[in-house]
Design an enzyme around this catalytic site. Structure first.
Site, mmCIF file in Angstrom:
data_model
loop_
_atom_site.group_PDB
_atom_site.id
_atom_site.type_symbol
_atom_site.label_atom_id
_atom_site.label_comp_id
_atom_site.label_asym_id
_atom_site.label_seq_id
_atom_site.Cartn_x
_atom_site.Cartn_y
_atom_site.Cartn_z
ATOM 1 N N GLU A 166 8.290 9.289 4.613
ATOM 2 C CA GLU A 166 8.341 7.869 4.985
ATOM 3 C C GLU A 166 9.758 7.314 5.089
ATOM 4 O O GLU A 166 10.021 6.203 4.642
ATOM 5 C CB GLU A 166 7.536 7.045 3.958
HETATM 6 C C1 TNX Z 1 2.283 7.783 0.308
HETATM 7 S S1 TNX Z 1 2.621 10.581 -0.075
HETATM 8 C C2 TNX Z 1 3.486 8.131 -0.287
HETATM 9 C C3 TNX Z 1 3.816 7.579 -1.611
HETATM 10 C C4 TNX Z 1 2.798 6.598 -2.096
HETATM 11 C C5 TNX Z 1 1.412 7.076 -1.775
HETATM 12 C C6 TNX Z 1 0.344 6.169 -2.280
HETATM 13 C C7 TNX Z 1 3.975 10.381 0.157
HETATM 14 C C8 TNX Z 1 4.651 11.591 0.349
HETATM 15 N N1 TNX Z 1 4.338 9.106 0.170
HETATM 16 O O1 TNX Z 1 5.086 6.997 -1.580
HETATM 17 O O2 TNX Z 1 2.962 6.450 -3.458
HETATM 18 O O3 TNX Z 1 1.271 7.212 -0.384
HETATM 19 O O4 TNX Z 1 -0.913 6.718 -2.081
#
Ligand code: TNX
Length: 533
Positions: free
Chosen positions: A339
């Site tokens: 992300e």
């Molecule tokens: C996605 S999974 C994210 C996390 C969040 C999560 C909550 C991932 C690699 N990144 O930053 O905590 O979703 O479900």
């Protein structure tokens, strides 16, 4: 498949139930006592309801082993066997109230933990045979013995002195990488809480503890020469609580506690996004023109970035990675990579490749989230596949297949199957549901090898069960989300696909409930499982 002892040896009170393996209804009761591959037996004094289901079990022939005041534990074949024999005794003493002295070689009576390099059980497998004289666990490695002990725990009555039923088990895991991932950044969990979580991982035969040590809301690991990371970056968490961090000694304690349970710690510092806490401590990590970071106690994602175009950023990465590599005996080190929405894709890819090189220079293999597949052959080659198919960014699946074709390995943890922070259903008060509700059956009923299409055989190396903690601030919160789905994912990771099935699993899972109660664990009475009172 192990051959059974035949009809003549079958004893009353032990009812064989054919397990999963393609039969949908949980099977037909039988008293024949013949062997099955992947069996669960319920009813009678000799109830056998193992999770994860061993790859081969036969049950039902002959007398079991009655524990008694005279029972001793033998550790045979070396220091690892002695240590695991000690583990077994410590686990069973409070349950049975017996003295269970640990002694050396002493024959086949009592509880025998036998290390034998020629056992042919692989890196983590074991054999367990019980009969009137005792129980013998044999393995070629300490890890195998340790997993055998976890199986034996489930064969002993929940409380009191009873009988270990007569079984023959030959067991080894489907995947070599079976991970529990804990987010200690959104809410901080002190060492004792992490150890309690590690106990649960060990109980269900996981062998990796992935620690998500940094995120926007907090930086949780001390780094020599960068005191602001903990002095400033650790000072809060989601909701504005006090936060916290691990000193080097704390981290070493976690590593040692895990290692004693044959669990490898994989630390993760999340870069180049998810870096708000680091930016509050060291504003120069940001690019000129970026707004100065303020402590963040919300639950948004994707807004922060360190400056990938500045040379000094790589000095920071080197210091952090170097410190963590020095503290970490295991072969892997995570650099996040999820992300990073505030970065241009080309800048992101270049950063991931360079950060991966830094990890390798410190003697570790870089691990990252699936987006890092785009960084190509120079990027991390162990990738955590977290995107659910239905929310997958364009092109990601193709990139992952290409990565696997060049030899990258995948750890499957798609959020719609494996994210234990997702609500069970609309009634669940904790957690979130961005990936959809995650019932126990949904977390169980999938094949990690088949989640993505077009992967070369062998590219899936494991399964991970992450628990993100935006909404979870206590051990009871954690456990309510972990139980019963962590054991479901344990079986997904351990048991051959063809041997397991939901109709049988839900019965075996329900049989775990009294153990959790006796252990003082919190759990969810989730739908679909025939819970007791
Ligand atoms: C996605 S999974 C994210 C996390 C969040 C999560 C909550 C991932 C690699 N990144 O930053 O905590 O979703 O479900």
């Amino acid at each position: 498949m192990i051959r059974g002892r035949g009809a003549a040896a079958a004893v009353a009170g032990v009812v064989l139930v054919l397990a999963a393996a393609g039969c949908s209804g949980g099977g037909t009761p039988s008293a024949r006592g013949d062997a099955v591959s992947g069996a669960s037996v319920s009813a009678g004094a000799g109830a056998v309801a193992l999770v994860p289901l061993p790859s081969q079990v036969s049950v039902g022939g002959g007398e079991g082993y009655a524990l008694s005041a005279g029972t001793v534990v033998h550790g045979e074949g070396g220091a690892a066997a002695t240590a695991v024999a000690g583990d077994l005794a410590s686990l069973l003493r409070p349950v049975t109230g017996l003295a269970l002295p640990v002694v050396g070689t002493g024959g086949a009576s009592g509880l025998v933990v036998r290390l034998d390099a020629a056992a042919g059980t692989g890196a983590e497998g074991y054999r367990l045979v019980s009969g009137p004289d005792g129980v013998v666990i044999t393995a070629a490695t300490g890890a195998g013995l340790f997993h055998g002990v976890q199986t034996l725990r489930q064969l002993v009555p929940v409380k009191g002195v009873g009988t270990v039923p007569a079984v023959r088990i030959s067991d080894r895991p489907r995947y070599g990488y079976r991970s529990g991932s804990l987010d200690v950044a959104r809410h901080f969990f002190p060492v004792a809480d992490v150890e309690r979580y590690v106990d649960l991982l060990a109980q269900y035969k996981f062998n990796v503890l992935h620690l998500h040590l940094t995120d926007d809301q907090g930086w949780r690991i001390a780094v020599p020469g960068l005191p602001g990371l903990t002095g400033i970056g650790a000072a809060t968490q989601v909701g504005g609580g006090a936060g916290g961090y691990y000193t080097a000694a704390d981290y070493r304690a976690i590593v040692a506690y895990a290692a004693a349970r044959y669990i490898t710690v994989v630390p993760e510092v999340d870069l180049p996004g998810h870096t708000n806490a680091a930016l509050t401590a060291y504003p120069d990590l940001g690019c000129a023109g970026d707004a100065p970071a303020q402590p963040y106690t919300g639950v948004g994602v994707g807004f922060s970035r360190i400056c990938t175009g500045k040379e000094s950023t790589y000095g920071f990465v080197d210091k952090v990675v170097g410190a963590l590599a020095a503290l970490t005996p295991g072969p892997y080190l995570g650099i996040g990579g999820d992300e990073a929405d505030a970065l241009a894709p080309a800048d992101y890819d270049a950063f991931m490749a360079r950060a991966a090189a830094i990890v390798r220079a410190h003697g570790k293999q870089p691990v990252a989230w699936d987006e890092a597949a785009g960084a190509g052959k120079d990027g991390p080659q162990l990738l955590g596949v977290w995107h659910p198919l239905k929310l997958e960014p364009a092109g990601l699946a193709q990139q992952l297949v290409a990565a696997a074709q060049r030899g990258a390995k995948l750890v499957m943890e798609p959020a719609d199957r494996a994210y234990l922070d997702q609500k069970y259903d609309e009634q669940t008060s904790l957690g979130t549901s961005w990936a959809g509700y995650l019932s126990v059956q949904k977390s169980y009923d999938w094949d990690p090898d088949g989640y993505l299409t077009g992967l070369p055989a062998g590219s899936v190396t494991g399964v991970e069960a992450p628990v993100w903690t935006e909404t979870l601030s206590t051990v009871a919160n954690l456990e309510t989300m972990l139980l019963p789905r962590l054991p479901a994912l344990a079986e997904v990771a351990w048991t051959p696909q063809a041997e397991r099935g939901w109709a049988d699993f839900r019965q075996r899972l329900a049989a775990q409930q009294p153990r959790w109660q006796a252990q003082g664990l919190s759990y969810q009475r989730a739908d679909g499982v025939p819970w007791g009172s």
